[in-house]
Enzyme design. Structure first.
Site, PDB file in Angstrom:
ATOM      1  CG  ASN A 207      -1.760   3.399   8.306  1.00  8.81           C
ATOM      2  OD1 ASN A 207      -0.824   2.788   9.090  1.00  8.81           O
ATOM      3  ND2 ASN A 207      -3.059   2.986   8.156  1.00  8.81           N
ATOM      4  CD1 TRP A 208       4.377   2.481   5.894  1.00  7.38           C
ATOM      5  CD2 TRP A 208       5.999   2.097   7.363  1.00  7.38           C
ATOM      6  NE1 TRP A 208       5.450   2.981   5.504  1.00  7.38           N
ATOM      7  CE2 TRP A 208       6.635   2.593   6.185  1.00  7.38           C
ATOM      8  CE3 TRP A 208       6.861   1.291   8.564  1.00  7.38           C
ATOM      9  CZ2 TRP A 208       7.882   2.914   6.358  1.00  7.38           C
ATOM     10  CZ3 TRP A 208       8.321   1.652   8.061  1.00  7.38           C
ATOM     11  CH2 TRP A 208       8.914   2.698   7.449  1.00  7.38           C
ATOM     12  CE  LYS A 209      -3.731  -0.444   6.063  1.00  9.17           C
ATOM     13  NZ  LYS A 209      -5.128  -0.562   5.600  1.00  9.17           N
TER      14      LYS A 209
ATOM     15  CG  HIS B  67      -7.122   3.518   9.953  1.00 13.12           C
ATOM     16  ND1 HIS B  67      -7.748   2.252   9.685  1.00 13.12           N
ATOM     17  CD2 HIS B  67      -6.368   3.911   9.092  1.00 13.12           C
ATOM     18  CE1 HIS B  67      -7.478   2.201   8.509  1.00 13.12           C
ATOM     19  NE2 HIS B  67      -6.486   2.959   7.909  1.00 13.12           N
TER      20      HIS B  67
ATOM     21  CD  GLU C  30      -7.043  -1.235   8.578  1.00 16.74           C
ATOM     22  OE1 GLU C  30      -5.941  -1.161   9.294  1.00 16.74           O
ATOM     23  OE2 GLU C  30      -7.253  -1.503   7.619  1.00 16.74           O
TER      24      GLU C  30
ATOM     25  CD  GLU D  59      -8.075   6.310   5.325  1.00 16.74           C
ATOM     26  OE1 GLU D  59      -7.052   6.170   4.550  1.00 16.74           O
ATOM     27  OE2 GLU D  59      -8.212   5.583   6.463  1.00 16.74           O
TER      28      GLU D  59
ATOM     29  N   GLY E 156      -7.926  -1.217   1.475  1.00 16.83           N
ATOM     30  CA  GLY E 156      -7.526  -2.527   1.487  1.00 16.83           C
ATOM     31  C   GLY E 156      -8.258  -3.463   0.544  1.00 16.83           C
TER      32      GLY E 156
ATOM     33  CB  SER F 188      -7.688   1.051  -3.063  1.00 13.89           C
ATOM     34  OG  SER F 188      -8.178  -0.043  -2.160  1.00 13.89           O
TER      35      SER F 188
ATOM     36  N   GLY G 167      -2.327   3.130   2.243  1.00 11.95           N
ATOM     37  CA  GLY G 167      -1.884   1.826   3.103  1.00 11.95           C
ATOM     38  C   GLY G 167      -0.908   0.859   2.386  1.00 11.95           C
ATOM     39  N   GLY G 168      -1.625  -0.131   1.695  1.00  9.19           N
ATOM     40  CA  GLY G 168      -0.878  -0.971   1.038  1.00  9.19           C
ATOM     41  C   GLY G 168       0.276  -0.451   0.010  1.00  9.19           C
TER      42      GLY G 168
HETATM   43  C1  PEP Z   1      -5.338   3.065   5.024  1.00 11.38           C
HETATM   44  O1  PEP Z   1      -4.635   2.077   5.839  1.00 11.38           O
HETATM   45  O2  PEP Z   1      -5.648   3.954   5.625  1.00 11.38           O
HETATM   46  C2  PEP Z   1      -5.650   2.714   3.665  1.00 11.38           C
HETATM   47  C3  PEP Z   1      -6.418   3.674   2.867  1.00 11.38           C
HETATM   48  O3  PEP Z   1      -5.183   1.446   3.144  1.00 11.38           O
HETATM   49  P1  PEP Z   1      -5.180   1.146   1.592  1.00 11.38           P
HETATM   50  O4  PEP Z   1      -4.487   2.078   0.866  1.00 11.38           O
HETATM   51  O5  PEP Z   1      -4.368  -0.236   1.490  1.00 11.38           O
HETATM   52  O6  PEP Z   1      -6.648   0.953   1.304  1.00 11.38           O
END
Ligand code: PEP
Length: 233
Positions: free
Chosen positions: A6-8, A91, A93, A157, A163, A193, A214-215
């Protein structure tokens, strides 16, 4: 096993194109399904570069109507036309910052599935909800509006792990995934994470069917390492 990046709100069209060109040349494990989820404006370049590969391109959201006066939204039909294979919905966010509710998540999910997209629907408790012992009831409430479908995947999640660098332990993820699976018999990804260092332990759990990353999906090396950790071979 499915690993979704997930590049957000990172990587515009040109950066996405360059990343996908490099990703295309990586020898990824054959037993792992890999998808990337760029921002809307970068979907087209990702689809073009990854055409003819096994790597799927997903959006990060999609509206429930086919078209209409919904400024800022994009429909499943439009995504299909672009060659997009699936979409994330719900998501945390979006729930936290953009007013997404269980009801809108349900509508987005149903419309996307109906249009032939695969869906990664996200659920998860906040830190306060976990501390209050409400994790199970929150998950059950979020899942109660969804129906099992061959093209539906759930991403568990925990909001406190997204994040933040704080990851759920494999044991804690296991418990939550069992709850999800007791409600909906579909694959369940872990997200929060996930990094090359912790991926293997999480993905080794029988109830963990992959990861939403994500990251660590923004850098080729870490994304590749996580894809490799997903392969038992
Ligand atoms: C996500 O964006 O779904 C996520 C899990 O981010 P991260 O891996 O950065 O925590």
């Amino acid at each position: 096993m499915l690993i979704a990046g997930n590049w957000k709100m990172f990587k515009g069209p040109e950066e996405a194109r360059r990343f996908c060109l490099e990703l295309r040349d990586v020898e990824l494990p054959l037993d792992v399904d890999v998808v990337v989820c760029p921002p809307f404006v970068s979907l087209e370049s990702a689809v073009q570069v990854l055409a003819g590969t096994e790597i799927g391109v997903f959006a990060q959201n999609c509206h429930w109507e086919r078209e209409g006066a919904f400024t800022g939204e994009v429909s499943a039909a439009m995504l299909r036309e672009l060659g997009v294979y699936g979409t994330i919905v719900g998501h945390s966010e979006r729930r936290q910052f953009f007013g997404e509710t269980d009801e809108t998540v349900a509508r987005r999910t149903a419309a996307a599935l109906e249009a032939g997209l695969q869906v990664i629907a996200c659920v998860g408790e906040t830190e306060a909800e976990r501390d209050a012992g409400e994790t199970e009831s929150v998950l059950r409430r979020q899942l109660s509006v969804l129906e099992a479908d061959d093209n539906l995947v759930i991403a568990y999640e925990p909001v406190w792990a997204i994040g933040t660098g704080r990851t759920a332990t494999p044991e804690l993820a296991h418990e939550a995934h069992e709850i999800v699976k007791s409600v909906l018999d579909v694959p369940v990804l872990y997200g929060g994470s996930v990094k090359p260092e912790n991926a293997r332990g999480l993905l080794a759990r029988t109830v963990v069917d992959g990861a939403l990353v994500g990251g660590a999906s923004l850098e080729l090396d870490s994304f590749e390492a996580i894809c490799r950790a997903a392969s038992p071979s």
